[in-house]
Enzyme design. Structure first.
Site: not given
Ligand code: NG1
Ligand code: ZN
Length: 556
Positions: A67, A390
């Site tokens: 991602s 968000a």
């Molecule tokens: P983590 O790394 O657990 O905070 C991040 C995003 C999640 C979600 C995941 C999956 C933030 C604060 N956290 O997770 O919302 O999208 O990646 O890709 O943006």
């Molecule tokens: Zn993604």
């Protein structure tokens, strides 16, 4: 049969040496780490996917992506037959499997688990797994590891769908299990058809002055979204998509993409003062999330961010407006009452101003921990469940009851597709159910829905942005020795361990007007995340910094 299966597993797993001391868990969105250490993890994910398919008797998906993470990372996640995330009840087994220390231990784990889950090998149905990967250079060789994992479950079949966005793969799994055509061509056709139909149903009242600019500038994060958008563009009319950062030159997620734009609140590379006045959107590396922005200064990269919360608000307003039209007609006795429970789902990262706004609209707002697996599950409890993080990851879910209700209306004998505003409202809802990805958040379908709604409202990006005013916020990442030392509760808003840390965060937060602050270990990166809100940007920057300092001092 079991002997043959054991022998196959022993031989295949012997080719994957676990790295001593390397520990990895399924996390917020699958396994993620530096790509160089992931071979045996992805091999195990192949086994896991095959077992999941055997258990459910349906097709599942396996996606190789990390991602928004840097280009050197990679990851793997499993899509369940519904197109959603793998059932969380399987995560402990997934974590145990990837930690295998010897082929014998791996066999033992598989045998114990399959016995517990009553999964039998060599039955009449074989496992089928759809494979996809994003554009990361490590993806190709990791995909081979996944194939080897799948091949070590006798009779399991892997179908490689090639380079895809994460939501495309989830969509394909969902459709195939419903016997619906699910090639990439079908995906693009569904997007453009439903978008064009939605736009075609817009009120014909606009004067040129209220029409939003038809050009959308897109930052594709140098990821997979770029090439896919070129396909989408071919069949759209009435909108001009200008794609930048499509991956030919820059580095994936490096100074570009939705995560960068949302967290840093500056324009991504390739965008700047010359874009003032334009509507811009940023995707992440695997195109499952998106945030809008506009450059606001002619001499800096400052932006006005329109994040997932505001996308959610726009979707909620639009859906509510359509339901209100139906309600008015129903009140006049036009038909049975449309009973629809709408709910919106957010996480603690949602800006406080957005939650206030949504509640003022009369909507029920629920909260879950971070990670779409939690939000999706909650949203599925409503007739129409709208969820967004968000950071721009979200979608709209429609219950089967709701889908049958609108289908019944369309099939009424007196229904005419060119008819009244009432009929057009029904057709708009039908188009939304077809445009928006029901499996998982999807930047391509999501941005097309935003574009259609802005046209419907006759709104510029600025008007949209003014729906409510975000409270100033700040996010920080703090590197610590062991992020698993932090344990949280209450949808991640309270630290339970280390003991005493929450009290320190509370007393810091209490110093600020409208202060709110929480910390949690990231499930995708090796950091602790700090989130803070307060009444001014200066105040919130200081609050985040001081809490970050406390975290660093305690967890060093
Ligand atoms: P983590 O790394 O657990 O905070 C991040 C995003 C999640 C979600 C995941 C999956 C933030 C604060 N956290 O997770 O919302 O999208 O990646 O890709 O943006
Ligand atoms: Zn993604």
């Amino acid at each position: 049969m079991e002997d043959q299966q054991i022998a196959t597993l022993l031989t295949s797993s012997a080719q994957f040496t676990p790295i001593p001391g390397f520990k990895i868990t399924y996390g917020t969105a699958g396994f993620r780490a530096n790509a160089s250490v992931l071979s045996s993890t992805v091999f195990c994910a192949g086994i896991l996917a095959a077992l999941r398919s055997l258990k459910t008797g349906k097709m599942v998906g396996l996606m190789i992506t990390a991602s928004h993470n840097p280009i050197d990372d990679n990851g793997v996640k499993i899509a369940d037959p519904s197109g959603g995330m793998m059932a969380q009840t399987w995560e402990p087994f997934a974590d145990a499997l990837v930690g295998f220390q010897s082929p014998e231990e791996l066999v033992q784990l598989v045998l114990e688990f399959t016995k517990k889950e009553k999964i039998s090998f060599g039955g009449p149905k074989s496992a089928v797994i759809l494979l996809g990967r994003d554009t990361r250079p490590s993806g190709k060789s990791l995909l081979e590891c996944a194939k080897r994992g799948i091949a070590s479950i006798i009779g399991a079949v892997a179908i490689n769908m090639g380079i895809l966005t994460t939501p495309q793969l989830h969509w394909m799994v969902r459709c195939r299990n419903k016997d619906i055509n699910a090639s990439e061509y079908d995906y693009f056709k569904q997007l453009s058809k439903s978008f064009m139909s939605l736009v075609g149903l817009n009120p014909l009242k606009e004067t040129t002055s209220s029409k939003p600019n038809s050009t959308l500038l897109i930052d594709a994060a140098n990821g997979v979204g770029g090439e896919k958008l070129h396909e989408v563009k071919k069949s759209l009319m009435g909108i001009e998509l200008q794609v930048r950062n499509s991956g030919k030159e820059g580095i994936l997620n490096d100074g570009v993409g939705a995560d960068f734009v949302q967290k840093e609140k500056v324009a991504p590379q390739g965008f700047g003062p010359s874009d003032v006045g334009m509507r811009c959107v940023s995707l992440d590396g695997d195109a499952d999330r998106f945030v809008y922005f506009r450059v606001i200064s002619t001499d800096s990269n400052k932006i006005d961010l329109i994040d997932g919360d505001k996308i959610l608000s726009l979707f909620a307003l639009f859906i509510k407006a359509q339901l209100n039209i139906l309600q008015k007609m129903d009140d006049k006795g036009a038909g049975d009452q449309f009973v629809t429970r709408i709910g919106v789902v957010q996480t603690a990262y949602a800006n406080g101003a957005s939650t206030d706004y949504l509640r003022q609209l009369g909507l029920e707002v629920a909260f879950t921990p971070t990670g779409v697996k939690y939000l999706h599950e909650k949203a599925a409890e409503y007739d129409i469940g709208i969820y967004f993080e968000a950071n721009g990851h979200g979608t709209i879910l429609f219950s089967d009851t709701f889908l049958s209700m609108i289908e019944a209306r369309v099939n009424e004998p007196m229904f005419s597709s060119t008819g009244s505003e009432y009929e057009r409202a029904i057709l708009r809802l039908v188009a939304v159910t077809q445009l928006i990805n029901q499996a998982v958040g999807d930047a391509l379908s999501g941005l097309l829905l935003v574009e259609a709604i802005l046209q419907y409202m006759g709104w510029s990006i600025e008007t949209w942005s003014k729906l409510y005013r975000d409270l100033p916020s700040r996010q920080l990442k703090i590197k610590v020795a062991d992020r698993t030392a932090v344990i949280t509760a209450n949808a991640e808003t309270q630290v339970v361990k280390p003991f005493g840390l929450q009290k320190m965060i509370d007393s810091e937060t209490a110093k600020y007007t409208k202060g709110r602050c929480f910390i949690r270990p990231s499930g995708t990166e090796d950091v602790i995340r700090v989130y803070a809100e307060a009444s001014t940007q200066e105040a919130v920057d200081t609050l985040a910094q001081s809490v970050g300092q406390i975290v660093g001092d305690i967890l060093g």
